[in-house]
Design a protein around this motif. Structure first.
Motif, mmCIF file in Angstrom:
data_model
loop_
_atom_site.group_PDB
_atom_site.id
_atom_site.type_symbol
_atom_site.label_atom_id
_atom_site.label_comp_id
_atom_site.label_asym_id
_atom_site.label_seq_id
_atom_site.Cartn_x
_atom_site.Cartn_y
_atom_site.Cartn_z
ATOM 1 N N UNK A 87 -0.617 28.064 -13.817
ATOM 2 C CA UNK A 87 0.626 28.562 -13.227
ATOM 3 C C UNK A 87 1.306 29.585 -14.131
ATOM 4 N N UNK A 88 2.059 30.512 -13.538
ATOM 5 C CA UNK A 88 2.597 31.656 -14.285
ATOM 6 C C UNK A 88 3.423 31.250 -15.502
ATOM 7 N N UNK A 89 4.354 30.320 -15.345
ATOM 8 C CA UNK A 89 5.194 29.938 -16.485
ATOM 9 C C UNK A 89 4.362 29.310 -17.598
ATOM 10 N N UNK A 90 3.387 28.502 -17.219
ATOM 11 C CA UNK A 90 2.499 27.907 -18.213
ATOM 12 C C UNK A 90 1.628 28.978 -18.866
ATOM 13 N N UNK A 91 1.184 29.959 -18.089
ATOM 14 C CA UNK A 91 0.362 31.051 -18.622
ATOM 15 C C UNK A 91 1.133 31.838 -19.671
ATOM 16 N N UNK A 92 2.420 32.033 -19.443
ATOM 17 C CA UNK A 92 3.253 32.764 -20.410
ATOM 18 C C UNK A 92 3.367 31.985 -21.716
ATOM 19 N N UNK A 93 3.499 30.662 -21.617
ATOM 20 C CA UNK A 93 3.552 29.826 -22.818
ATOM 21 C C UNK A 93 2.237 29.924 -23.590
ATOM 22 N N UNK B 63 -3.249 14.372 -19.890
ATOM 23 C CA UNK B 63 -4.279 14.384 -18.847
ATOM 24 C C UNK B 63 -5.192 15.604 -18.950
ATOM 25 N N UNK B 64 -5.523 15.986 -20.193
ATOM 26 C CA UNK B 64 -6.495 17.062 -20.462
ATOM 27 C C UNK B 64 -6.049 18.410 -19.912
ATOM 28 N N UNK B 65 -4.738 18.619 -19.846
ATOM 29 C CA UNK B 65 -4.213 19.911 -19.433
ATOM 30 C C UNK B 65 -4.204 20.903 -20.583
ATOM 31 N N UNK B 66 -3.445 21.977 -20.443
ATOM 32 C CA UNK B 66 -3.391 23.015 -21.468
ATOM 33 C C UNK B 66 -2.622 22.495 -22.688
ATOM 34 N N UNK B 67 -3.293 22.474 -23.837
ATOM 35 C CA UNK B 67 -2.679 21.936 -25.043
ATOM 36 C C UNK B 67 -1.404 22.658 -25.442
ATOM 37 N N UNK B 68 -1.364 23.984 -25.217
ATOM 38 C CA UNK B 68 -0.171 24.745 -25.578
ATOM 39 C C UNK B 68 1.036 24.313 -24.745
ATOM 40 N N UNK B 69 0.810 24.072 -23.472
ATOM 41 C CA UNK B 69 1.902 23.655 -22.590
ATOM 42 C C UNK B 69 2.380 22.258 -22.976
ATOM 43 N N UNK B 70 1.439 21.375 -23.239
ATOM 44 C CA UNK B 70 1.767 20.015 -23.667
ATOM 45 C C UNK B 70 2.541 20.052 -24.986
ATOM 46 N N UNK B 71 2.058 20.873 -25.920
ATOM 47 C CA UNK B 71 2.709 20.976 -27.218
ATOM 48 C C UNK B 71 4.109 21.550 -27.116
ATOM 49 N N UNK B 72 4.273 22.606 -26.325
ATOM 50 C CA UNK B 72 5.573 23.257 -26.164
ATOM 51 C C UNK B 72 6.600 22.281 -25.582
ATOM 52 N N UNK C 277 -1.326 21.463 -15.794
ATOM 53 C CA UNK C 277 -1.011 20.407 -16.750
ATOM 54 C C UNK C 277 -0.128 19.336 -16.130
ATOM 55 N N UNK C 278 -0.622 18.105 -16.128
ATOM 56 C CA UNK C 278 0.146 16.946 -15.673
ATOM 57 C C UNK C 278 0.765 16.295 -16.902
ATOM 58 N N UNK C 279 2.030 16.608 -17.145
ATOM 59 C CA UNK C 279 2.759 16.135 -18.325
ATOM 60 C C UNK C 279 3.435 14.809 -17.978
ATOM 61 N N UNK C 280 2.757 13.700 -18.296
ATOM 62 C CA UNK C 280 3.258 12.385 -17.911
ATOM 63 C C UNK C 280 3.958 11.687 -19.073
ATOM 64 N N UNK C 281 5.192 11.252 -18.837
ATOM 65 C CA UNK C 281 5.923 10.466 -19.829
ATOM 66 C C UNK C 281 5.529 9.002 -19.649
ATOM 67 N N UNK C 282 4.760 8.470 -20.579
ATOM 68 C CA UNK C 282 4.266 7.093 -20.497
ATOM 69 C C UNK C 282 5.343 6.097 -20.903
ATOM 70 N N UNK C 283 6.081 6.450 -21.954
ATOM 71 C CA UNK C 283 7.167 5.597 -22.436
ATOM 72 C C UNK C 283 8.197 6.482 -23.107
ATOM 73 N N UNK C 284 9.479 6.139 -22.964
ATOM 74 C CA UNK C 284 10.521 6.960 -23.575
ATOM 75 C C UNK C 284 11.700 6.102 -23.998
#
Length: 369
Positions: A25-31, A86-95, A69-76
């Motif tokens: 997705x565009x916003x993720x691509x920019x990241x 979930x094996x998405x884009x590491x940069x998006x997950x990291x950001x 990227x499926x950014x799932x909050x398991x516990x907070x």
């Protein structure tokens, strides 16, 4: 190997559109683009455009990395979180994870986010810099495919495992130490292979316990085949403190797996028992400490600057021009490159043309054509 300077605008537009062409997705691509090119801005070419196609696009094409990227909050809790990427884009997950840690720190003083099932997240220093720009001390680390041997070992048991810390200062650049806990990293060996540079002595140990030198491509294959491994900071054995690098590498390995019940060691090989490619399932951690919950950002920046300058102004060794502090050289590279662009070597030039032609991005013309 010759290099050609490519303007920033051209690369930013092309890489973003290419990521989008691969389903991001565009916003993720920019990241992803910003983090990728931050390596080249800092002169860390092993993690920049050199890794665009082989590490990210090829893995998406192989089906071992997901463009969405499926950014799932398991516990907070108010100060912590566990994330499944979930094996998405590491940069998006990291950001997103680092910003979550910063937001928690801004409210409660400190925040930590642990991540599992991620992919290569690019230059670790990007995330620590996110924190320093927002007045926080930032720490991050990640595990990686096993290619580094423990002290007195010859088998790759853990990754290059960077230990990265950023501290705000009143200088033009913040203090930032971003380096592997091994002497060198896989990306650097890959880069040496591209430019025809030989392996540096002492950075790799063979299964026979002897140092590996010579052709970088051959050394890289030996590492991949399990016939050699990278060495930790301090080198082979204990004489020069190799056990220290080993110990710090294990700290990163543990923090990247134990809090989030993530994979570690051989499970990060990227291959199953039959040799088929599988997702890497990497783990990361992100810590932010808000300086305003102590004595304030202004004081912290001033005090950090004083300490940095006192070290830089200390007595220099004969024949040397200056003493540097962490983050300074990267800032100097940016001053040289910001008005020109990125030096692209012959091998990467061909890859960029290949991606452009594959996706039909005919609006882009590169300076080496």
């Amino acid at each position: 190997m010759s290099k050609t300077i490519c303007p920033w605008d051209t690369l930013i537009g092309f890489i973003t559109d290419a990521f989008k062409g691969y389903g991001i997705p565009e916003e993720d691509a920019k990241i992803c683009t910003d983090i990728l090119l931050e390596s080249d801005r800092r002169g860390i070419e092993s993690h920049g455009c050199n890794r665009f196609k082989p590490i990210y696009l090829d893995r998406i094409k192989a089906g071992i990395q997901k463009p969405i990227t499926n950014f799932e909050v398991v516990k907070e809790t108010p100060t912590t979180a566990v994330i499944d990427g979930h094996d998405g884009m590491g940069q998006v997950i990291g950001y997103k994870s680092m910003q979550m840690a910063i937001d928690k720190a801004k409210e409660y003083g400190m925040g930590m986010v642990a991540v599992r099932n991620s992919c290569h997240y690019g230059i670790a220093g990007y995330y620590a810099t996110m924190a320093t720009k927002q007045g926080c001390i930032g720490l991050t680390g990640t595990n990686a495919r096993p290619s580094v041997a423990p002290t007195f070992g010859v088998e790759g048991m853990f990754g290059t495992n960077p230990l990265t810390v950023g501290i705000p200062s009143d200088e033009n650049f913040d203090f930032l130490i971003d380096c592997a806990t091994s002497i060198t990293q896989n990306g650097k060996i890959e880069y040496y292979e591209r430019i025809g540079e030989e392996v540096h002595p002492g950075t790799i140990i063979g299964s026979d316990g002897q140092p590996v030198d010579g052709d970088a491509g051959v050394a890289l294959k030996r590492i991949r085949n399990g016939d050699a491994a990278l060495t930790t900071l301090g080198g082979i054995g204990e004489a020069l403190g190799g056990y220290k690098g080993y110990g710090y590498a294990m700290v990163i390995e543990l923090l990247s797996a134990v809090l989030q019940d993530g994979n570690y060691g051989k499970a990060l090989n990227g291959k199953d028992e039959d040799g088929n490619l599988v997702p890497y399932h990497l783990g990361h951690f992100f810590i932010a400490i808000d300086t305003n919950h102590f004595l304030g950002e202004e004081l912290v920046r001033k005090k950090a600057g004083e300490i940095i300058r006192s070290v830089r102004n200390s007595k220099k060794a004969p024949g040397t021009e200056r003493i540097y502090t962490a983050g300074e050289k990267e800032w100097l590279v940016w001053q040289e490159r910001k008005d020109s662009g990125v030096p692209i070597n012959d091998s990467v030039q061909k890859e960029l043309i290949e991606v452009r032609d594959e996706l039909g991005l005919t609006q882009y013309t590169f300076p080496w054509e």
